[in-house]
Scaffold this motif. Sequence first.
Motif, PDB file in Angstrom:
ATOM      1  N   SER A  50       0.898  -0.977  -0.296  1.00 26.94           N
ATOM      2  CA  SER A  50      -0.455   0.057   0.016  1.00 26.94           C
ATOM      3  C   SER A  50       0.573   1.332  -0.443  1.00 26.94           C
ATOM      4  N   LYS A  51       1.869   1.250  -0.060  1.00 25.39           N
ATOM      5  CA  LYS A  51       3.054   2.220  -0.104  1.00 25.39           C
ATOM      6  C   LYS A  51       3.083   3.158   1.247  1.00 25.39           C
ATOM      7  N   ASP A  52       3.257   2.358   1.784  1.00 27.01           N
ATOM      8  CA  ASP A  52       2.754   3.758   3.793  1.00 27.01           C
ATOM      9  C   ASP A  52       3.996   3.426   3.827  1.00 27.01           C
ATOM     10  N   ILE A  53       4.550   4.703   3.743  1.00 32.67           N
ATOM     11  CA  ILE A  53       6.066   4.980   3.898  1.00 32.67           C
ATOM     12  C   ILE A  53       5.973   5.485   5.130  1.00 32.67           C
ATOM     13  N   GLY A  54       4.787   6.028   5.410  1.00 38.97           N
ATOM     14  CA  GLY A  54       4.763   6.569   7.205  1.00 38.97           C
ATOM     15  C   GLY A  54       5.088   5.028   7.770  1.00 38.97           C
ATOM     16  N   TRP A  55       4.414   4.178   7.481  1.00 35.00           N
ATOM     17  CA  TRP A  55       5.109   3.400   9.231  1.00 35.00           C
ATOM     18  C   TRP A  55       6.236   2.764   8.580  1.00 35.00           C
ATOM     19  N   LEU A  56       6.439   2.322   7.340  1.00 32.17           N
ATOM     20  CA  LEU A  56       7.919   1.694   7.194  1.00 32.17           C
ATOM     21  C   LEU A  56       9.286   2.702   7.990  1.00 32.17           C
ATOM     22  N   THR A  57       8.820   4.575   7.534  1.00 31.58           N
ATOM     23  CA  THR A  57       9.716   4.844   8.595  1.00 31.58           C
ATOM     24  C   THR A  57       9.792   4.878   9.867  1.00 31.58           C
ATOM     25  N   LYS A  58       9.129   3.981  10.600  1.00 29.98           N
ATOM     26  CA  LYS A  58       9.162   4.832  12.241  1.00 29.98           C
ATOM     27  C   LYS A  58       9.661   2.818  12.561  1.00 29.98           C
ATOM     28  N   ALA A 100       4.526   1.045 -11.979  1.00 34.41           N
ATOM     29  CA  ALA A 100       5.553   1.813 -10.858  1.00 34.41           C
ATOM     30  C   ALA A 100       5.590   3.008  -9.865  1.00 34.41           C
ATOM     31  N   ALA A 101       4.501   3.973 -10.189  1.00 33.24           N
ATOM     32  CA  ALA A 101       3.982   4.908  -9.769  1.00 33.24           C
ATOM     33  C   ALA A 101       2.256   4.641  -9.632  1.00 33.24           C
ATOM     34  N   GLY A 102       2.148   3.932  -9.150  1.00 32.92           N
ATOM     35  CA  GLY A 102       0.490   3.809  -8.737  1.00 32.92           C
ATOM     36  C   GLY A 102       0.664   2.873  -7.284  1.00 32.92           C
ATOM     37  N   LEU A 103      -0.465   3.139  -6.757  1.00 31.60           N
ATOM     38  CA  LEU A 103      -0.813   2.232  -5.800  1.00 31.60           C
ATOM     39  C   LEU A 103      -1.493   1.102  -6.223  1.00 31.60           C
ATOM     40  N   SER A 117     -16.204  -6.201  -7.509  1.00 29.97           N
ATOM     41  CA  SER A 117     -16.099  -5.435  -6.804  1.00 29.97           C
ATOM     42  C   SER A 117     -15.751  -4.931  -6.098  1.00 29.97           C
ATOM     43  N   VAL A 118     -15.351  -3.549  -5.291  1.00 34.40           N
ATOM     44  CA  VAL A 118     -14.119  -2.477  -4.867  1.00 34.40           C
ATOM     45  C   VAL A 118     -14.118  -3.290  -3.494  1.00 34.40           C
ATOM     46  N   GLU A 119     -15.554  -4.213  -3.110  1.00 27.00           N
ATOM     47  CA  GLU A 119     -15.004  -5.057  -1.653  1.00 27.00           C
ATOM     48  C   GLU A 119     -14.344  -5.926  -2.197  1.00 27.00           C
ATOM     49  N   GLY A 120     -15.044  -6.594  -2.508  1.00 27.23           N
ATOM     50  CA  GLY A 120     -14.073  -8.232  -3.386  1.00 27.23           C
ATOM     51  C   GLY A 120     -12.959  -8.030  -3.563  1.00 27.23           C
ATOM     52  N   GLN A 121     -12.618  -7.397  -3.708  1.00 29.75           N
ATOM     53  CA  GLN A 121     -10.726  -7.396  -4.510  1.00 29.75           C
ATOM     54  C   GLN A 121     -10.436  -6.509  -3.100  1.00 29.75           C
ATOM     55  N   VAL A 122     -10.906  -5.346  -2.178  1.00 27.45           N
ATOM     56  CA  VAL A 122     -10.011  -5.606  -0.682  1.00 27.45           C
ATOM     57  C   VAL A 122     -10.099  -6.809   0.026  1.00 27.45           C
ATOM     58  N   TRP A 123     -11.196  -7.669  -0.043  1.00 33.78           N
ATOM     59  CA  TRP A 123     -10.880  -8.964   0.584  1.00 33.78           C
ATOM     60  C   TRP A 123     -10.213 -10.275  -0.314  1.00 33.78           C
ATOM     61  N   GLN A 124      -9.937  -9.843  -1.743  1.00 39.84           N
ATOM     62  CA  GLN A 124      -8.766 -11.039  -1.595  1.00 39.84           C
ATOM     63  C   GLN A 124      -7.007 -10.451  -1.286  1.00 39.84           C
ATOM     64  N   ALA A 125      -7.480  -8.941  -1.721  1.00 39.91           N
ATOM     65  CA  ALA A 125      -5.852  -8.533  -1.080  1.00 39.91           C
ATOM     66  C   ALA A 125      -6.013  -9.220   0.360  1.00 39.91           C
ATOM     67  N   LEU A 126      -6.044  -8.349   1.200  1.00 38.30           N
ATOM     68  CA  LEU A 126      -6.471  -8.690   2.605  1.00 38.30           C
ATOM     69  C   LEU A 126      -6.001  -9.903   2.689  1.00 38.30           C
ATOM     70  N   LEU A 127      -6.459 -11.591   2.521  1.00 40.32           N
ATOM     71  CA  LEU A 127      -6.762 -12.751   2.642  1.00 40.32           C
ATOM     72  C   LEU A 127      -5.406 -13.243   2.445  1.00 40.32           C
ATOM     73  N   GLY A 128      -4.863 -12.654   0.940  1.00 41.07           N
ATOM     74  CA  GLY A 128      -3.479 -12.831   0.769  1.00 41.07           C
ATOM     75  C   GLY A 128      -2.711 -12.893   1.390  1.00 41.07           C
ATOM     76  N   LEU A 129      -2.664 -10.961   1.589  1.00 47.56           N
ATOM     77  CA  LEU A 129      -1.929 -10.789   2.741  1.00 47.56           C
ATOM     78  C   LEU A 129      -1.671 -11.615   3.915  1.00 47.56           C
ATOM     79  N   GLY A 130      -2.415 -12.380   4.515  1.00 48.19           N
ATOM     80  CA  GLY A 130      -2.664 -13.787   5.325  1.00 48.19           C
ATOM     81  C   GLY A 130      -4.055 -12.781   6.715  1.00 48.19           C
ATOM     82  N   TYR A 131      -4.159 -11.567   6.207  1.00 51.78           N
ATOM     83  CA  TYR A 131      -5.486 -11.557   7.317  1.00 51.78           C
ATOM     84  C   TYR A 131      -6.122 -12.845   7.632  1.00 51.78           C
ATOM     85  N   LEU A 143      -8.201   0.111   0.596  1.00 55.52           N
ATOM     86  CA  LEU A 143      -7.236  -0.974   0.698  1.00 55.52           C
ATOM     87  C   LEU A 143      -5.874  -0.519   2.278  1.00 55.52           C
ATOM     88  N   LYS A 144      -5.591   0.950   1.618  1.00 53.38           N
ATOM     89  CA  LYS A 144      -5.306   1.861   2.639  1.00 53.38           C
ATOM     90  C   LYS A 144      -5.470   1.951   3.991  1.00 53.38           C
TER      91      LYS A 144
END
Length: 205
Positions: free
Chosen positions: A103-111, A143-146, A154-168, A194-195
């Motif tokens: 999700s390109k969360d630079i703020g989280w990573l730089t902590k 390269a330059a997008g999210l 659907s948006v909900e279905g795509q977010v579900w798929q991504a998060l389950l794939g990440l192990g949640y 997603l972010k």
Amino acid sequence: MYSYISGILRSKTSTVAVVENQGIGYRINSSVRALNSVDLNDKVIFYTHLYVREDEISLYGFPEAEGVALFELLLSVSGIGPKAALNICSAGGASEIYGAIVSKDIGWLTKVPGVGRKTAERLVLELREKIARDLHLGVSIPAAGLVSMAPQQSVEGQVWQALLGLGYQEHEVGQAIRPALALFGAQAKVEEVLKAVLKTLAQGR
């Protein structure tokens, strides 16, 4: 050389474990998070990575195979050494770290201690597509997008798929996704939902 070492955990500090196997004590460097999950004098198993350089031969390990896989993935990034990789592994679970990168969360990573903005951006640049591909998220990451996904879902279905794939887990996703969808309404986009959900999940762990 070593895939794993099992034995009795004889001593540990915040970043080092000594595992005894057949009278030999193996010094294993690990993350704070991993070592907090094991107790002295318990029988343990550490999946290991042997780090060899001209001036150093060290053993790194984690109680779970996914821990050493994440560690090795981080080491593949230019400029990331074992210390920085362990700091990142100490900052969260594998799903949180993968999520921050995707999700390109630079703020989280730089902590993370020792990770500046340039290092965080390099992590994102070098690992986003690989993580998405290896976890079968069904995403295409320009390269330059999210994150952009197949439009037929659907948006909900795509977010579900991504998060389950990440192990949640499903119950985690269900609790976090509804407020995010309500926040953005009918015009919600996959990347912003997603972010938002990843941020909520990271705060809850």
